[in-house]
Structure formats: structure tokens, C-alpha cells
Design a protein around this motif. Structure first.
Motif, PDB file in Angstrom:
ATOM      1  N   ARG A   1      89.820  40.915  41.429  1.00  0.00           N
ATOM      2  CA  ARG A   1      90.327  39.555  41.302  1.00  0.00           C
ATOM      3  C   ARG A   1      90.273  38.845  42.646  1.00  0.00           C
ATOM      4  NH1 ARG A   1      93.868  39.024  37.013  1.00  0.00           N
ATOM      5  NH2 ARG A   1      93.854  36.793  37.548  1.00  0.00           N
ATOM      6  N   GLU A   2      90.279  37.525  42.575  1.00  0.00           N
ATOM      7  CA  GLU A   2      90.248  36.718  43.795  1.00  0.00           C
ATOM      8  C   GLU A   2      91.649  36.599  44.378  1.00  0.00           C
ATOM      9  OE1 GLU A   2      89.014  32.211  45.337  1.00  0.00           O
ATOM     10  OE2 GLU A   2      88.887  32.764  43.219  1.00  0.00           O
ATOM     11  N   CYS A   3      91.715  36.637  45.700  1.00  0.00           N
ATOM     12  CA  CYS A   3      92.949  36.356  46.440  1.00  0.00           C
ATOM     13  C   CYS A   3      92.747  34.990  47.091  1.00  0.00           C
ATOM     14  CB  CYS A   3      93.228  37.433  47.487  1.00  0.00           C
ATOM     15  SG  CYS A   3      94.834  37.297  48.301  1.00  0.00           S
TER      16      CYS A   3
ATOM     17  N   GLN B   1      98.979  43.428  39.468  1.00  0.00           N
ATOM     18  CA  GLN B   1      98.097  44.175  40.364  1.00  0.00           C
ATOM     19  C   GLN B   1      96.696  44.300  39.778  1.00  0.00           C
ATOM     20  OE1 GLN B   1      99.659  47.661  42.451  1.00  0.00           O
ATOM     21  NE2 GLN B   1      97.888  48.820  41.751  1.00  0.00           N
ATOM     22  N   PRO B   2      95.659  43.841  40.493  1.00  0.00           N
ATOM     23  CA  PRO B   2      94.287  43.935  39.981  1.00  0.00           C
ATOM     24  C   PRO B   2      93.804  45.378  39.930  1.00  0.00           C
ATOM     25  CG  PRO B   2      94.479  42.298  41.740  1.00  0.00           C
ATOM     26  CD  PRO B   2      95.734  43.107  41.755  1.00  0.00           C
ATOM     27  N   LEU B   3      92.693  45.555  39.244  1.00  0.00           N
ATOM     28  CA  LEU B   3      92.082  46.879  39.149  1.00  0.00           C
ATOM     29  C   LEU B   3      91.209  47.135  40.368  1.00  0.00           C
ATOM     30  CD1 LEU B   3      91.010  46.849  35.391  1.00  0.00           C
ATOM     31  CD2 LEU B   3      93.078  47.866  36.383  1.00  0.00           C
ATOM     32  N   SER B   4      91.082  48.390  40.706  1.00  0.00           N
ATOM     33  CA  SER B   4      90.239  48.778  41.830  1.00  0.00           C
ATOM     34  C   SER B   4      88.776  48.808  41.402  1.00  0.00           C
ATOM     35  CB  SER B   4      90.659  50.152  42.355  1.00  0.00           C
ATOM     36  OG  SER B   4      89.779  50.602  43.369  1.00  0.00           O
TER      37      SER B   4
ATOM     38  N   GLY C   1      92.364  47.222  53.830  1.00  0.00           N
ATOM     39  CA  GLY C   1      93.268  48.278  53.384  1.00  0.00           C
ATOM     40  C   GLY C   1      93.655  48.137  51.923  1.00  0.00           C
ATOM     41  N   ARG C   2      94.274  49.205  51.408  1.00  0.00           N
ATOM     42  CA  ARG C   2      94.716  49.233  50.020  1.00  0.00           C
ATOM     43  C   ARG C   2      96.039  48.492  49.863  1.00  0.00           C
ATOM     44  NH1 ARG C   2      90.197  50.893  47.294  1.00  0.00           N
ATOM     45  NH2 ARG C   2      89.071  52.299  48.699  1.00  0.00           N
ATOM     46  N   VAL C   3      96.229  47.919  48.685  1.00  0.00           N
ATOM     47  CA  VAL C   3      97.446  47.165  48.389  1.00  0.00           C
ATOM     48  C   VAL C   3      98.109  47.764  47.160  1.00  0.00           C
ATOM     49  CG1 VAL C   3      98.408  44.915  47.783  1.00  0.00           C
ATOM     50  CG2 VAL C   3      96.488  45.063  49.397  1.00  0.00           C
ATOM     51  N   GLN C   4      99.396  48.038  47.270  1.00  0.00           N
ATOM     52  CA  GLN C   4     100.176  48.573  46.161  1.00  0.00           C
ATOM     53  C   GLN C   4     101.314  47.613  45.857  1.00  0.00           C
ATOM     54  OE1 GLN C   4     101.786  52.484  46.797  1.00  0.00           O
ATOM     55  NE2 GLN C   4     102.591  52.668  44.726  1.00  0.00           N
TER      56      GLN C   4
END
Length: 293
Positions: free
Chosen positions: A169-171, A189-192, A214-217
């Protein structure tokens, strides 16, 4: 006679001065390295400028001929008077001698359009989302924005040209200044898009530059996940409340109309009574004023 000890001599302490020179600083090619004064002992060795005693091979006596390379990008024509052209990707050590637009057999140099030479800037520097632990995921609370830190972010680009994506998804980029980028991710939360992790990764795109931050949770404690049964119950309850309010309003309006009708009826009766009393009073007054002979 007793001998006397000679007075100790005082020596002035002079400061020691050293001059250090780094051969690799500012000498990115052979011609620049060979232009350094000989007293510094810089030589071109294995593709870099080093001190002569640090060279592990035979220094080059002559410089190789320069290589002229052309890189190009295809432009997108927006209208008869406007087109957009991505900047060709070049490595930092390359010296740009000229930029032009090739329209079939017509070559238009950038300097003739803008009146100045085209300037290439180094890529901006981005810092990881979790600077203390880059390998750990960045915790995000839905409803806010993600703040990205860096340096020289607006040196050669505007906010409209910057794109950011979180997973699939777009940020949406909201604000961009020289040291910060703020983007608004989706509420869910978008999919990886990477098989290496289930958590989505934030990526920033600036022209040909793509940076992973980096990863986002998402913080699950702040997510209000309502079950379907609860949603149906809430909807039914809301419908009952709305219906009850409508019934009360209708009953109130009906009572109000009935009260208005009763009021008008009483008012009419009072007016009729007033007229009858007036007539009766006039009749009595007439009989009292003219007695029979």
C-alpha cells in the motif's frame, strides 16, 4: 675555596608542528592525483590515490585516457508544451560534462534553456526507522504518521516527486523538509511484498533512488477489532433507539396538535359566552330604561 655549582641552563620549549596530508581526499581520478605536489608523495596506485609507501604495486607513470560515457532516460510527453524527464542515474565519482535533450536529430542543451549548467547532487541520507535497533520492527499506532529522519532530503527534489510505500500500500507523503519526511500509512496494516518477513517494509522512492527504512509493526493494543455479531447488535440497538425517538416525536406532535385544537375550541366558547352575556346585558338595560305606561 669551595667550588660553586654552575647555574642550570633554561631551555625554551618550542611547539612542534606537523602537517598531515591525505592523498585520497579530493583526488578521485588519476589526473588529480598526479597534480598533487611531489613533496606530498602521492601516487596513483591500483585505481586510487595513496601515499607512495602505501602502494603495494607499481605506481602508474601515466594516466589512462578518459572514458566518455553517455547515459540517457526516456521522457514522457504531457502536452504540446510540457514533458517530464527522469534524471539519468550516475555514480558519485562520475563528472557530468553536459546534459541535453535529444529530439530526433535536434539536440537542445540544458544550459540554453535554464541559462545555467545542470548540477548533480549526492543522494540524500536516510536513517532507519528504529535507529537504536535497525533489525527490530518499528512500532506504529494507527491514526498517526510515520516520521522518517535524514539529511539533504530537499536538495534536488520536491514533495510531489517523492513516493513512499508500506508493503503493498501507499504511504502518502504529507510533509517533506531538509531533515524529515512524514507519510500517512493506511489504518490497517498492509501486507508484506517480501517473502523474508510477514511485516511490511517502508520504502521511499526519490527518482532512481530506492531506500528501505525497516519493518513496521502496527500496535495491536490500539486496534479496535469489533466482532461481526457485536457490530450487528450495535446496529440493531441503534435502530431501536432511532425508532423510539421517532415515535416519541410523532406522539409529541400529535399531542401538540390536539392541545392546539382544544385551545381553539375553548377560545371559541369564551368568545360565544362573551357575546351572549353582552346581548343579555343590553336587553336588561333596555327593559329597565323604558317601563310600560
Amino acid at each position: 675555596m669551595k667550588g660553586s655549582d654552575p647555574k642550570p641552563q633554561s631551555y625554551e620549549q618550542l611547539p612542534l608542528q606537523f602537517q598531515l596530508y591525505d592523498c585520497s581526499a579530493g583526488q578521485s581520478d588519476c589526473s588529480q592525483c598526479r597534480a598533487v605536489p611531489e613533496e606530498y608523495g602521492c601516487v596513483w596506485c591500483s585505481g586510487t590515490c595513496v601515499y607512495n609507501q602505501s602502494c603495494t604495486s607499481v605506481p602508474a607513470d601515466t594516466c589512462p585516457p578518459p572514458q566518455i560515457t553517455q547515459v540517457s532516460e526516456r521522457c514522457s510527453v504531457l502536452s504540446s508544451s510540457q514533458m517530464t524527464c527522469p534524471t539519468p542515474a550516475v555514480t558519485p565519482e562520475v563528472k557530468v560534462k553536459g546534459v541535453w535533450f535529444q529530439l530526433d536529430n535536434v539536440r537542445v542543451h540544458y544550459e540554453t534553456i535554464k541559462g545555467k549548467s545542470f548540477t548533480y547532487y549526492p543522494n540524500p541520507e536516510f536513517f532507519p526507522l528504529n535507529r537504536e535497533a535497525p533489525d527490530a520492527p518499528y512500532r506504529f499506532k494507527p491514526g498517526g504518521v510515520i516520521a522518517v529522519e535524514g539529511q539533504h532530503l530537499t536538495r534536488a527534489i520536491s514533495r510531489q516527486e517523492v513516493k513512499a510505500r508500506l508493503g503493498d500500500r501507499e504511504c502518502e507523503v504529507k510533509t517533506l523538509d531538509n531533515t524529515h519526511l512524514y507519510c500517512e500509512p493506511p489504518e490497517i496494516q498492509p501486507l508484506s511484498v517480501d517473502d523474508r518477513s510477514e511485516l511490511p517494509c517502508l520504502k521511499v522512492f526519490m527518482g532512481n533512488l530506492e531506500v528501505e527504512l525497516g519493518r513496521v509493526q502496527y500496535d495491536s493494543d490500539s486496534l479496535s477489532v469489533v466482532p461481526l455479531a457485536a457490530q450487528i447488535s450495535l446496529a440493531a440497538g441503534a435502530a431501536v433507539i432511532i425508532l423510539s425517538v421517532l415515535v416519541v416525536i410523532l406522539m409529541y406532535r400529535r399531542k401538540s396538535k390536539q392541545a392546539l385544537r382544544d385551545y381553539k375550541k375553548v377560545l371559541l366558547q369564551l368568545e360565544t359566552l362573551e357575546i351572549n352575556v353582552g346581548d343579555q346585558c343590553r336587553k336588561e338595560f333596555t327593559v329597565a330604561s323604558f317601563p310600560p305606561f
